[in-house]
Design a protein around this motif. Structure first.
Motif, PDB file in Angstrom:
ATOM      1  N   ARG A 162       0.857  -1.192   0.000  1.00  0.00           N
ATOM      2  CA  ARG A 162       0.000   0.000   0.000  1.00  0.00           C
ATOM      3  C   ARG A 162       0.888   1.236   0.000  1.00  0.00           C
ATOM      4  N   ARG A 167       0.736  -0.809  -7.593  1.00  0.00           N
ATOM      5  CA  ARG A 167      -0.462  -1.642  -7.504  1.00  0.00           C
ATOM      6  C   ARG A 167      -0.067  -3.107  -7.618  1.00  0.00           C
ATOM      7  N   VAL A 189       4.099  -6.395  -9.197  1.00  0.00           N
ATOM      8  CA  VAL A 189       3.420  -5.118  -9.016  1.00  0.00           C
ATOM      9  C   VAL A 189       3.499  -4.316 -10.315  1.00  0.00           C
TER      10      VAL A 189
END
Length: 417
Positions: A162, A167, A189
């Protein structure tokens, strides 16, 4: 009990975790109850064996008094023995509970102080594929190393990230780590390099973990453990201009998002076209002129600049009308290039071991002192984009008739090439 995530240098993020077994404070309740029973017994015996002196029998000659004294001595010994037994019992409970705490303790060490990043774009060209636009997220493998220093095996069921600009695409698979063993967890990611709040280094990583059942002990409750990475473990950019070296895609890893983005940007197409070839070259005028239009890489903010140390090609001197750094706007930048062939023999020998005369246009462009660099200083590397070579590569399909005209001028300047 405390769950701990530690690095090799320091303790990181202690988190409270409920203990199995008796509730907190039961040890203190056990001790008063045992001693209370002894005190009650002492009061009862004392009532039947008064220890005060008798003024009528100062020498203790009375047989009943001697009996009471003997009974008092026995009472003292009983009290001492009872207190000792109670202390041993309480201590044994303490040791058992402390041992249970250690065995149930979830203790992980973070290896290397942080996470490593590897660009995951692969393809046919040099084993690497890059997106068409710098605004597209970069597929990246984020890897952390952990060692289980606890007494029980643990299961890591998930890794979440986070932080701005990052992402999770594919979480790391579930991993079981035995006591003393290590594991590398890799999470795929997507890194948004153009995010204004993208941090320099990874952060905001959380593990989902619990102890496994072992030797009759039940499995522990799931716990969320946030990791804290140590800042000193990352390869920081040096002070001064730019970063040292370019991250080599597919070969090495970095711990810095800016290094990752800057190195991928250096491999992306810049959008160069060549036009306006000169005419009239010959042995007495061995000069080839043309114009390079620089459009830049889609999605990025770049500039065109004369490099501090332009590449050298034997037998060729090159110059441009670019005397300072110019931003590449929406319309692009035109740069006039002049290549003077000063030694046809040296240039011919150079080409002979590098593909022959067919690659002459490619190596002339290599000699041209023009570089494309990112305007965003986060992504500056010491190696400018090599996309200029790609634009002049005969296999790239970008020459569109210009190559023949340029080769004709080279042949006129060096008939024996």
């Amino acid at each position: 009990m405390t769950d701990l995530v530690e690095s090799d240098e320091e303790l990181l993020d202690p988190l409270p975790r409920p203990l199995p077994g008796p509730a907190a404070g039961s040890r203190d309740r056990d001790r008063p109850s045992a001693l209370g029973r002894l005190a009650a017994a002492a009061r009862r015996l004392r009532a039947g064996t008064p220890l005060g002196g008798d003024p009528d029998d100062p020498d203790g000659a009375d047989p009943q008094r001697r009996q009471r004294l003997l009974r008092a001595g026995a009472l003292a010994l009983a009290l001492a023995a009872g207190a000792g037994a109670a202390g041993v019992a309480v201590h044994r409970v303490d040791l058992h509970r402390d041992q249970a705490r250690v065995q149930d303790r979830l203790l992980l060490h973070l290896l290397g102080g942080g996470a490593s990043l590897t660009y995951a774009g692969t393809g046919a060209r040099d084993g690497v594929s890059v997106p068409d636009s710098f605004a597209a997220p970069l597929a990246t493998d984020l890897t952390i190393g952990l060692r289980n220093d606890g007494a029980l095996p643990v299961e890591i069921t998930g890794v979440t990230v986070r932080q701005p600009g990052v992402r999770v695409v594919t979480p790391a698979p579930t991993a079981t780590v035995k006591p003393g063993a290590s594991v590398a967890l890799t999470t795929r990611v997507a890194v948004q390099c153009t995010a204004a709040d993208l941090p320099q280094t990874p952060s905001g990583v959380t593990l989902s973990v619990h102890t496994l059942a072992d030797h009759g002990r039940p499995a522990g409750d799931p716990t969320e453990l946030p990791l804290t990475f140590t800042g000193g473990a990352f390869d920081e950019p040096p002070s001064g201009a730019g970063q040292t070296g370019t991250y080599l895609i597919g070969s090495y890893v970095t711990k810095n998002f800016y290094h990752l983005c800057g190195s991928v940007l250096a491999r992306m197409p810049v959008g160069l076209t060549v036009k306006n070839p000169s005419t009239g070259a010959g042995p007495d005028n061995p000069v080839v002129r043309y114009t390079v239009h620089v459009a830049g890489t889609p999605g990025s903010v770049q500039a065109v600049t004369p490099p501090a140390s332009p590449p050298q090609v034997p037998g060729v001197s090159a110059e441009t009308d670019l005397h300072s750094t110019q931003p590449i706007g929406n319309e692009g930048v035109d740069v006039a290039v002049t290549d003077r062939i000063t030694d046809c023999t040296a240039f011919g020998n150079f080409l002979a071991i590098r593909g022959g005369a067919a690659t002459a246009t490619l190596w002339l462009s290599y000699a041209s002192p023009v570089a494309v660099v990112p305007t965003d200083q986060r992504f500056v590397t010491s190696t400018p984009s090599d996309a200029a070579l790609e634009a002049f590569d005969p296999q790239s399909g970008r020459m569109s008739g210009f190559e023949d005209a340029l080769l004709e001028q080279i042949a006129a300047a060096c008939p024996n090439l």
